[in-house]
Design an enzyme around this catalytic site. Sequence first.
Site, PDB file in Angstrom:
ATOM      1  CG  ASP A 135      79.748  47.847  17.606  1.00 46.58           C
ATOM      2  OD1 ASP A 135      78.650  47.291  17.454  1.00 46.58           O
ATOM      3  OD2 ASP A 135      80.075  48.896  16.999  1.00 46.58           O
TER       4      ASP A 135
ATOM      5  CB  SER B 240      43.905  40.179   2.294  1.00 46.95           C
ATOM      6  OG  SER B 240      42.720  40.428   1.632  1.00 46.95           O
ATOM      7  CG  LEU B 241      42.617  43.452   6.873  1.00 49.03           C
ATOM      8  CD1 LEU B 241      43.346  44.642   7.495  1.00 49.03           C
ATOM      9  CD2 LEU B 241      41.616  42.885   7.871  1.00 49.03           C
TER      10      LEU B 241
ATOM     11  CD  GLU C  44      45.706  46.295  15.497  1.00 44.63           C
ATOM     12  OE1 GLU C  44      46.272  45.959  14.441  1.00 44.63           O
ATOM     13  OE2 GLU C  44      45.324  45.489  16.353  1.00 44.63           O
TER      14      GLU C  44
ATOM     15  CE  LYS D 293      45.924  47.574   5.052  1.00 48.75           C
ATOM     16  NZ  LYS D 293      47.019  47.676   4.078  1.00 48.75           N
TER      17      LYS D 293
ATOM     18  CG  ASP E 243      52.389  50.751   2.354  1.00 45.13           C
ATOM     19  OD1 ASP E 243      52.061  49.596   2.046  1.00 45.13           O
ATOM     20  OD2 ASP E 243      52.499  51.675   1.534  1.00 45.13           O
TER      21      ASP E 243
ATOM     22  CD  GLU F 289      52.435  44.957   6.671  1.00 46.84           C
ATOM     23  OE1 GLU F 289      51.836  43.898   7.029  1.00 46.84           O
ATOM     24  OE2 GLU F 289      52.276  45.474   5.556  1.00 46.84           O
TER      25      GLU F 289
ATOM     26  CE1 TYR G 171      48.746  41.412  10.930  1.00 41.75           C
ATOM     27  CE2 TYR G 171      50.370  43.118  10.436  1.00 41.75           C
ATOM     28  CZ  TYR G 171      49.664  41.969  10.072  1.00 41.75           C
ATOM     29  OH  TYR G 171      49.898  41.389   8.853  1.00 41.75           O
TER      30      TYR G 171
ATOM     31  CE  LYS H 261      44.515  51.033   1.270  1.00 40.40           C
ATOM     32  NZ  LYS H 261      45.073  49.840   0.700  1.00 40.40           N
TER      33      LYS H 261
ATOM     34  CB  CYS I  62      77.646  72.556 -18.790  1.00 46.84           C
ATOM     35  SG  CYS I  62      77.435  72.942 -17.046  1.00 46.84           S
TER      36      CYS I  62
ATOM     37  CB  CYS J 202      80.609  76.106 -17.266  1.00 52.31           C
ATOM     38  SG  CYS J 202      80.781  74.396 -17.779  1.00 52.31           S
TER      39      CYS J 202
ATOM     40  CB  CYS K 128      79.491  69.448 -16.759  1.00 46.29           C
ATOM     41  SG  CYS K 128      80.670  70.796 -16.827  1.00 46.29           S
TER      42      CYS K 128
ATOM     43  CB  CYS L  35      81.623  73.338 -14.162  1.00 44.72           C
ATOM     44  SG  CYS L  35      79.853  73.650 -14.125  1.00 44.72           S
TER      45      CYS L  35
HETATM   46  S1  IVH Z   1      45.228  42.423  10.365  1.00 44.93           S
HETATM   47  C1  IVH Z   1      42.936  38.740   9.555  1.00 44.93           C
HETATM   48  N1  IVH Z   1      46.442  44.578  11.221  1.00 44.93           N
HETATM   49  O1  IVH Z   1      47.380  44.783   5.756  1.00 44.93           O
HETATM   50  C2  IVH Z   1      43.652  39.995   9.773  1.00 44.93           C
HETATM   51  N2  IVH Z   1      46.866  43.854   9.006  1.00 44.93           N
HETATM   52  O2  IVH Z   1      45.142  43.748   3.625  1.00 44.93           O
HETATM   53  C3  IVH Z   1      44.547  40.370   8.694  1.00 44.93           C
HETATM   54  N3  IVH Z   1      48.491  45.231   7.784  1.00 44.93           N
HETATM   55  O3  IVH Z   1      48.182  41.532   4.810  1.00 44.93           O
HETATM   56  C4  IVH Z   1      45.505  41.436   8.941  1.00 44.93           C
HETATM   57  N4  IVH Z   1      48.889  46.652   9.409  1.00 44.93           N
HETATM   58  O4  IVH Z   1      49.991  42.943   5.818  1.00 44.93           O
HETATM   59  C5  IVH Z   1      46.258  43.736  10.193  1.00 44.93           C
HETATM   60  N5  IVH Z   1      47.462  46.467  12.096  1.00 44.93           N
HETATM   61  C6  IVH Z   1      47.290  45.619  11.093  1.00 44.93           C
HETATM   62  C7  IVH Z   1      47.981  45.774   9.874  1.00 44.93           C
HETATM   63  C8  IVH Z   1      47.725  44.858   8.840  1.00 44.93           C
HETATM   64  C9  IVH Z   1      49.182  46.310   8.169  1.00 44.93           C
HETATM   65  C10 IVH Z   1      48.567  44.608   6.451  1.00 44.93           C
HETATM   66  C11 IVH Z   1      48.797  43.132   6.485  1.00 44.93           C
HETATM   67  C12 IVH Z   1      47.695  42.495   5.692  1.00 44.93           C
HETATM   68  C13 IVH Z   1      47.115  43.655   4.953  1.00 44.93           C
HETATM   69  C14 IVH Z   1      45.623  43.481   4.852  1.00 44.93           C
END
Ligand code: IVH
Length: 671
Positions: free
Chosen positions: A41, A86-87, A118, A120, A122, A177, A229, A318, A412, A415, A430, A435
């Site tokens: 700081d 997406s995956l 890796e 995943k 959230d 992420e 990632y 998942k 309450c 009391c 209350c 109380c």
């Molecule tokens: S790879 C082409 N790696 O999961 C590769 N995704 O449904 C696409 N996510 O939108 C993503 N951890 O937000 C990858 N280690 C990881 C991840 C990851 C979280 C999320 C990411 C993506 C969603 C895929």
Amino acid sequence: MTSDSFKAIQQQHRILSQQLHHHSYRYHTLDQPEITDAEYDQLFKKLLDIERQHPELITTESPSQRVGSSPLSGFIPADHATPMLSLENAFNESDLRDFDARVKRFLSTTEDLEYLCEPKLDGVAVALTYEQGKLIRGATRGNGITGEDITQNIRTIGAIPLQLQNDYPQQLEVRGEIYMELDAFRKLNLQRREEGGATFANPRNLTAGSLRQLDPKLTASRPLTISCYGIGNISGEMPKTHQQLLESLSRWGFKVNLSIVQTAKNMETVISRYAELQRIRETLPYEIDGMVIKVNSIALQQELGAKSRTPRWAIAAKFPARQEQTILESVRLQVGRTGAVTPVANLRPVTVSGVTVSSASLHNWDEIDRLDVRIGDTVIVERAGDVIPDIVRVVAEKRTGDEKPISEPSFCPACDSILVRETDEVVPRCQNLDCPARLKESLKHFCSREAMDIEGLGDRQIDQLLRLKLVSSIADLYRLRREDLFQFERMGERLADKLLQAIAASKQRPLENFIYALGIRHVGKHLAKVIVHHFNSLEKLAAATTDELLELHEIGPQVSDSLVHFFAAENNRNLLQELHELGIDPQKEERISGDKFQGKIFVFTGSLERFSRKEGTALVEAQGGRASGSVSKKTDYVVAGSEAGSKLTKAEQLGITILSENDFLELIGQG
Ligand code: IVH
């Protein structure tokens, strides 16, 4: 100003920026800070002082930009140069074996493939664009083709580098992420609960909400972080494997989850890692909802390519949702210290991902109406981030007709006095200040670690104090005698003395702890700090008018009303007077008092007679210095008492200045 002195200031600004970037990286990305928050700081304040006098030195990479720029009127669309895919999902081992077979078929091979596993995370996916090592854009995923430009918010996240390090490529787009750690999430929710605001369902929602703020200062106040990632694009040479790519990202200054990422030599190894990660899921400081499996070779990734929305070289395995069905058996009512009566569901015990759940928060009667939940209902419970599980919905198909509505109480439960629900409130309260349930909660809060920190006075002991009628107000805690405590179960002389000492020690807590401890509605830990910073003493705060309170940026009408009412109420005035007479006289804590030792490292060694090591450290820190436990080239001073051993020898060898206790006190101006 002469050009020479401007150059000197420019130089100082550059050095400070570099130091701040370095320490921010150590703290946010590596989780290995080298200096204390107070030291950080102080450096930051110096930088701001320079920038205030010389705004021309402010660049977009300046550490000062982390605090957030002025509010935006909206987010502009951001096109992705490479789509953010997406995956595909896998839900079990057989889905994973199918994936492995598909990949091999596509590559026309029967050989084992190396995969990278890796976690995943959230959170919320983002794309970060760098040009010549500088962050120029941060964007959300959106529909994968176009997202939103959230650069100003992204800049406030400490773990995202504004400037890359080492051998970075000239053009780079990194994918990662953004998330919030569970501890930070729980703390924020607790604070909001205390201040009377709505809480967030899970860290993901809170992260998404924080990133979508039009005021970047709000984003800056949320403890967000990132895990990177992958990449969208890169200039120059592409690493050979995804593992190497992650290592490069880490070298360039990004936060990467390298300690958890593992390679697997074939799909069977992936499957055991999947089971293992599921086991350690509960021990991680953040939420993960699965494991991402990627073909490790980048050449093979390129050969595999992508389908319209998902790559062929990766899949998300998942984890089962943390939801289960159970029966809501009854509802108990909790009375908080402010008198708020909240309903809690007693559930037939059920195991949700390894943890037995037997109660869930129902929050308030609006929530009960929204869920249309009744006693006897089969409900879906979910564990999501917060310690207390939630009821997600009622399984209406399982209703028998015998379910009973949960009615709002009129009296309450502790009391029996009449409850009042104001028009703008979601719970009844209350109003009885005596109380017993309110007193118990007030005492618990008063003694808690973040408040007066009375060690040894936890829930159980407070229950006993009340049952034995040893206390009937907060002030009574300070009237307890040794013989009173002997009435406790399993209370020996040593323990009793320890407890009395802890109670006595709490008289010295800083004013901000005391104000927080009083449990004034809407005044959490943070506001208590803000208030003390402004008013300096309890007397001044107690005398403050609504207008004076409203002058503070962080105080709105709700908080100012609450404070004014608190200090106007006769019973509170009496309590403060009693506490004062009992010797509780909390003062504002004086923090850093100088910068004489700015950046200097001290080592205390040998047996010290004129001050303790702790006091010595405090003296050094008060002047902007730091005390360390070991001597190295970086040490500036060694303070040696009698019988100093190897540390003194080492200091002599390294030619470090050695001070006697007296020299030290003289240097610090207390000789
Ligand atoms: S790879 C082409 N790696 O999961 C590769 N995704 O449904 C696409 N996510 O939108 C993503 N951890 O937000 C990858 N280690 C990881 C991840 C990851 C979280 C999320 C990411 C993506 C969603 C895929």
